[in-house]
Design a protein around this motif. Structure first.
Motif, PDB file in Angstrom:
ATOM      1  N   GLY A  34      -1.257  63.026  90.910  1.00  0.00           N
ATOM      2  CA  GLY A  34      -0.410  62.212  90.057  1.00  0.00           C
ATOM      3  C   GLY A  34       0.171  61.001  90.751  1.00  0.00           C
ATOM      4  O   GLY A  34       0.485  60.001  90.105  1.00  0.00           O
ATOM      5  N   THR A  35       0.332  61.075  92.063  1.00  0.00           N
ATOM      6  CA  THR A  35       0.865  59.933  92.806  1.00  0.00           C
ATOM      7  C   THR A  35      -0.234  59.133  93.494  1.00  0.00           C
ATOM      8  O   THR A  35       0.012  58.021  93.961  1.00  0.00           O
ATOM      9  N   ASN A  36      -1.449  59.683  93.537  1.00  0.00           N
ATOM     10  CA  ASN A  36      -2.588  58.989  94.139  1.00  0.00           C
ATOM     11  C   ASN A  36      -3.650  58.662  93.102  1.00  0.00           C
ATOM     12  O   ASN A  36      -4.814  58.451  93.426  1.00  0.00           O
ATOM     13  N   CYS A  37      -3.239  58.599  91.847  1.00  0.00           N
ATOM     14  CA  CYS A  37      -4.167  58.420  90.739  1.00  0.00           C
ATOM     15  C   CYS A  37      -4.920  57.093  90.840  1.00  0.00           C
ATOM     16  O   CYS A  37      -4.389  56.088  91.317  1.00  0.00           O
ATOM     17  N   LEU A  38      -6.154  57.097  90.340  1.00  0.00           N
ATOM     18  CA  LEU A  38      -6.955  55.863  90.370  1.00  0.00           C
ATOM     19  C   LEU A  38      -6.345  54.768  89.495  1.00  0.00           C
ATOM     20  O   LEU A  38      -6.769  53.616  89.567  1.00  0.00           O
ATOM     21  N   THR A  39      -5.346  55.133  88.677  1.00  0.00           N
ATOM     22  CA  THR A  39      -4.680  54.096  87.893  1.00  0.00           C
ATOM     23  C   THR A  39      -4.025  53.050  88.791  1.00  0.00           C
ATOM     24  O   THR A  39      -3.810  51.914  88.381  1.00  0.00           O
ATOM     25  N   TRP A  40      -3.742  53.424  90.062  1.00  0.00           N
ATOM     26  CA  TRP A  40      -3.122  52.502  91.012  1.00  0.00           C
ATOM     27  C   TRP A  40      -4.155  51.840  91.916  1.00  0.00           C
ATOM     28  O   TRP A  40      -3.815  51.298  92.952  1.00  0.00           O
ATOM     29  N   SER A  41      -5.412  51.897  91.542  1.00  0.00           N
ATOM     30  CA  SER A  41      -6.460  51.263  92.339  1.00  0.00           C
ATOM     31  C   SER A  41      -7.067  50.096  91.574  1.00  0.00           C
ATOM     32  O   SER A  41      -6.769  49.882  90.394  1.00  0.00           O
ATOM     33  N   GLY A  42      -7.932  49.338  92.229  1.00  0.00           N
ATOM     34  CA  GLY A  42      -8.588  48.212  91.570  1.00  0.00           C
ATOM     35  C   GLY A  42      -7.580  47.240  90.992  1.00  0.00           C
ATOM     36  O   GLY A  42      -6.599  46.867  91.636  1.00  0.00           O
ATOM     37  N   HIS A  43      -7.789  46.862  89.733  1.00  0.00           N
ATOM     38  CA  HIS A  43      -6.870  45.936  89.074  1.00  0.00           C
ATOM     39  C   HIS A  43      -5.541  46.589  88.724  1.00  0.00           C
ATOM     40  O   HIS A  43      -4.627  45.906  88.249  1.00  0.00           O
ATOM     41  N   GLN A  74      -3.661  48.102  91.018  1.00  0.00           N
ATOM     42  CA  GLN A  74      -2.805  48.143  92.195  1.00  0.00           C
ATOM     43  C   GLN A  74      -1.456  47.487  91.908  1.00  0.00           C
ATOM     44  O   GLN A  74      -1.363  46.523  91.147  1.00  0.00           O
ATOM     45  N   ARG A  75      -0.449  48.008  92.552  1.00  0.00           N
ATOM     46  CA  ARG A  75       0.925  47.614  92.243  1.00  0.00           C
ATOM     47  C   ARG A  75       1.189  46.119  92.441  1.00  0.00           C
ATOM     48  O   ARG A  75       2.025  45.540  91.744  1.00  0.00           O
ATOM     49  N   HIS A  76       0.495  45.521  93.354  1.00  0.00           N
ATOM     50  CA  HIS A  76       0.774  44.107  93.633  1.00  0.00           C
ATOM     51  C   HIS A  76       0.084  43.162  92.659  1.00  0.00           C
ATOM     52  O   HIS A  76       0.305  41.949  92.720  1.00  0.00           O
ATOM     53  N   MET A  77      -0.710  43.684  91.733  1.00  0.00           N
ATOM     54  CA  MET A  77      -1.474  42.830  90.823  1.00  0.00           C
ATOM     55  C   MET A  77      -0.588  42.319  89.679  1.00  0.00           C
ATOM     56  O   MET A  77      -0.780  42.656  88.507  1.00  0.00           O
ATOM     57  N   LEU A  78       0.383  41.507  90.028  1.00  0.00           N
ATOM     58  CA  LEU A  78       1.326  40.966  89.057  1.00  0.00           C
ATOM     59  C   LEU A  78       0.972  39.521  88.711  1.00  0.00           C
ATOM     60  O   LEU A  78       0.488  38.775  89.559  1.00  0.00           O
ATOM     61  N   HIS A  79       1.226  39.150  87.465  1.00  0.00           N
ATOM     62  CA  HIS A  79       1.066  37.763  87.038  1.00  0.00           C
ATOM     63  C   HIS A  79       2.359  37.367  86.341  1.00  0.00           C
ATOM     64  O   HIS A  79       2.731  37.958  85.311  1.00  0.00           O
TER      65      HIS A  79
END
Length: 270
Positions: A88-97, A99-104
């Motif tokens: 739940g804390t290493n979910c692929l939802t936080w990978s690729g696009h 990732q937490r830093h992918m802000l606009h």
């Protein structure tokens, strides 16, 4: 404290998540007409793709799409009832696009879209399913036009029981290949629903006893070879494609950690 409670508390204290829950509610409110119907032109599409799903197309033989909710408790609703703290804390939802830093402009559009979809599914399910079927019909038509077999992964970032909640999905589209990963044991699914069991830090024996192929994450860097066997079973490279419905039976689907999950210490990453 159970994993689900720990995960809920974890995301109730995640500033990025909480802010995007608020933004998602605002987006939905602004897209809701006076009669309660949703203006979908102001909301994210339901079917999406990603680099790994595109690899599943096998050079045009298949046309793949997925449905990406906000997993575990990220939306405020639990979309993964068998999630462990590690997954739940290493979910692929936080990978690729994702990732937490992918802000606009300080907005994480991928996270926002996943939370919006999840809230609509949980609170306006009839409208959600009408839109999903509309998009699935278009997906199937596009695949046929391209001479490809349509494929669909409904739980790209969730683990809900589609065979129980939406059984019509498996009869409405006879040539649609439907597949998923799951951590829910003993599911009874239609023949046209291909499942791969997800091994986590606390369900390894359940995974081995599931009778399904098993997805397991190994602490191996991108580009480096996976082990040839694990627990006496052949390991195949699951990062080459997401087309799990093409895997032979009895294998371990080896995956490499994505993003910060390489440093996981929960046991989720082997």
């Amino acid at each position: 404290m159970t994993d689900n409670i720990k995960l809920r508390n974890h995301y109730e204290n995640d500033a990025l998540v909480l802010r995007h829950r608020t933004l998602a509610r605002e987006r939905i409110t602004n897209a809701t007409r006076a009669d309660g119907s949703l203006d979908w032109s102001r909301l994210p599409k339901l079917l999406t793709t990603n680099p790994k799903l595109l690899k599943s197309d096998k050079g045009g033989e298949y046309l793949s799409a997925g449905l990406m909710f906000a997993p575990t408790w990220i939306s405020g609703y639990n979309m993964c009832p068998y999630a462990t703290y590690g997954c739940g804390t290493n979910c692929l939802t936080w990978s690729g696009h994702g990732q937490r830093h992918m802000l606009h402009d300080n907005v994480h559009n991928v996270l926002l879209a996943r939370i919006v979809r999840t809230i609509i599914y949980m609170e306006s399910r009839e409208q959600f399913m009408q839109k999903l079927h509309k998009e699935l019909r278009a997906h199937v038509r596009k695949a046929h036009k391209l001479g490809a077999t349509p494929a669909f992964r409904p739980n790209t970032t969730s683990d809900i029981l589609w065979e129980k909640r939406h059984a019509e999905l498996f009869t409405t589209y006879p040539d649609l290949v439907i597949y998923d990963y799951t951590a829910v044991p003993n599911r009874k699914v239609p023949d046209n629903y291909n499942l791969t069991f997800s091994r986590k830090e606390s369900n390894e024996q359940t995974a081995l006893d599931s009778g399904l192929n098993i997805a397991a994450v190994f602490r191996i860097k991108k580009g480096q070879p996976l082990p040839k066997t694990w627990q006496g079973r052949e390991v195949i490279d699951g990062d080459l494609s997401d087309a799990r419905f093409l895997d032979k039976a009895g294998v371990i689907v080896g995956l490499r950690p994505k993003g910060a999950s390489f440093d996981d210490t929960s046991g989720f990453v082997i």
